[in-house]
Design a protein around this motif. Structure first.
Motif: not given
Ligand code: SF4
Length: 361
Positions: A27-29, A198-199, A201-209
């Protein structure tokens, strides 16, 4: 509590249950994914050539760096067949700056294998993808999931970080890799596997940095066991210090100004790339090698060239040499006039040698 001690199964990790990690991340993605040139919209399959090309380029390189390279490759070689037909030197040249030239060589080999053995169509399964040159476990899983929607467990550094925090895995990497992969597996849904990969990976790259994770806007914050110690996760074993290797590079100039370059052996570090000839790079002792052609003058330049590879630091002395007009280039060597240096596929360390030699003349 470590991940391995978690009660299971629970709706926290059942990927196909509403409210699960996968459900929330998808949903976030749909709302907040990164727009990247190689991506298609959620629910749509991107071109496998684009997915494969971007994944190879992204290995150990940032999204920001890869963007222009990806566009350039697609303009030059819009299909895998076009890339397969390109001369290797052109591919290496276009790759210069992305590092790890073995990847570019394998990229080219892989394109040729897909074009010739698979009629230009990428295989869909992880097993078949793994047989292609330059495709390891991560890339096979990523391409199978993202390009073909297959359920595959895709684990990169971002995913490891998210899993370590979400399940509070305190065991250090690399020993915790199998556990983190198993946890990633438990979170991976059967539907929309590519979007899910991809979701995360994106969480890791932009939120769970890595530093200062944005837990307050994280869609899985109430499921996360490790948010109070997030910045300490994933734990890592201290890295061994890198050794330093030393060597000598020869800047050999003919009377007409042409400089001797040589192709490095196909196998090994910077395989197949051009270089000003150099000695072996050794950790013990001071090398005093002989230039590859007879020279009439040899002057060590002041200062040295330093470069750091993944596993070692390199320090090179550069010797400026002059030679006779009729000197023949050795095997794999060629004389190049300065206005043609730009045509050479030179890795970064070799560009440093060129700059040092041109400055020090
Ligand atoms: Fe990472 Fe914080 Fe989200 Fe946990 S709550 S997954 S630490 S961003």
């Amino acid at each position: 509590m470590s991940a391995i001690d978690l009660p299971s199964p629970s709706d926290r990790i059942d990927p196909d249950t509403p409210g699960s990690v996968a459900d929330r991340l998808l949903s976030w993605y749909d709302r907040s994914r990164r727009r990247l040139p190689w991506r298609s919209d959620p629910g749509h399959r991107p071109d496998p050539y684009h997915v494969w090309l971007s994944e190879i380029m992204l290995q150990q390189t940032t999204v920001a760096t890869v963007g222009p390279y990806f566009q350039k490759f697609l303009e030059k070689w819009p299909t895998v067949e076009a890339l397969a037909e390109a001369p290797l030197d052109d591919v290496l040249h276009a790759w210069a700056g992305l590092g790890y030239y073995a990847r570019a060589r394998n990229l080219h080999k892989c394109a040729q294998t897909v074009a010739v053995d698979h009629a230009g169509v990428f295989p869909e399964t992880e097993e078949a993808l793994l047989t292609l040159p330059g495709i390891g476990r991560y890339t096979a899983a990523a391409v199978a999931a993202i390009a073909f929607g297959r359920r595959a467990v895709v684990v990169d550094g971002n995913v490891e970080r998210v899993m370590a925090r979400l399940f509070r895995v305190t065991k250090p990497l690399p020993d915790s890799k199998p556990a983190l992969t198993a946890l990633a597996d438990t979170c991976t849904p059967t539907e929309r596997a590519g979007d899910y990969a991809q979701a995360v990976m994106d969480i890791g790259a932009t939120v769970c940095t890595p530093k200062r994770p944005k837990c307050t806007i994280c869609p899985i914050v109430d499921l996360c066991l490790g948010r109070d110690i997030a910045e300490d996760l994933p734990a890592r074993k201290p890295k061994p210090t890198k050794p330093t290797r030393r060597g000598v590079a020869f800047w050999i100039v003919r009377p007409d100004g042409a400089v001797l370059f040589r192709r490095r052996p196909e196998s090994g570090l910077l395989g197949g790339m051009m270089e000003p000839p150099s000695s072996d790079w050794v950790t013990e002792g001071v090398p005093d090698p002989t230039p590859p052609v007879a020279v009439i003058e040899r002057v060590p330049l002041t200062g040295m060239v330093r470069h750091t590879f993944t596993h070692f630091h390199l320090e090179l002395d550069v010797h400026h040499c002059r030679t006779d007009a009729g000197t023949v280039a050795p095997d794999e060597g060629r004389w190049v006039l300065p206005d043609r240096f730009g045509d050479l596929a030179l890795p970064t360390v070799m560009k440093k040698i060129v700059r040092h030699a041109m400055k020090g003349r």
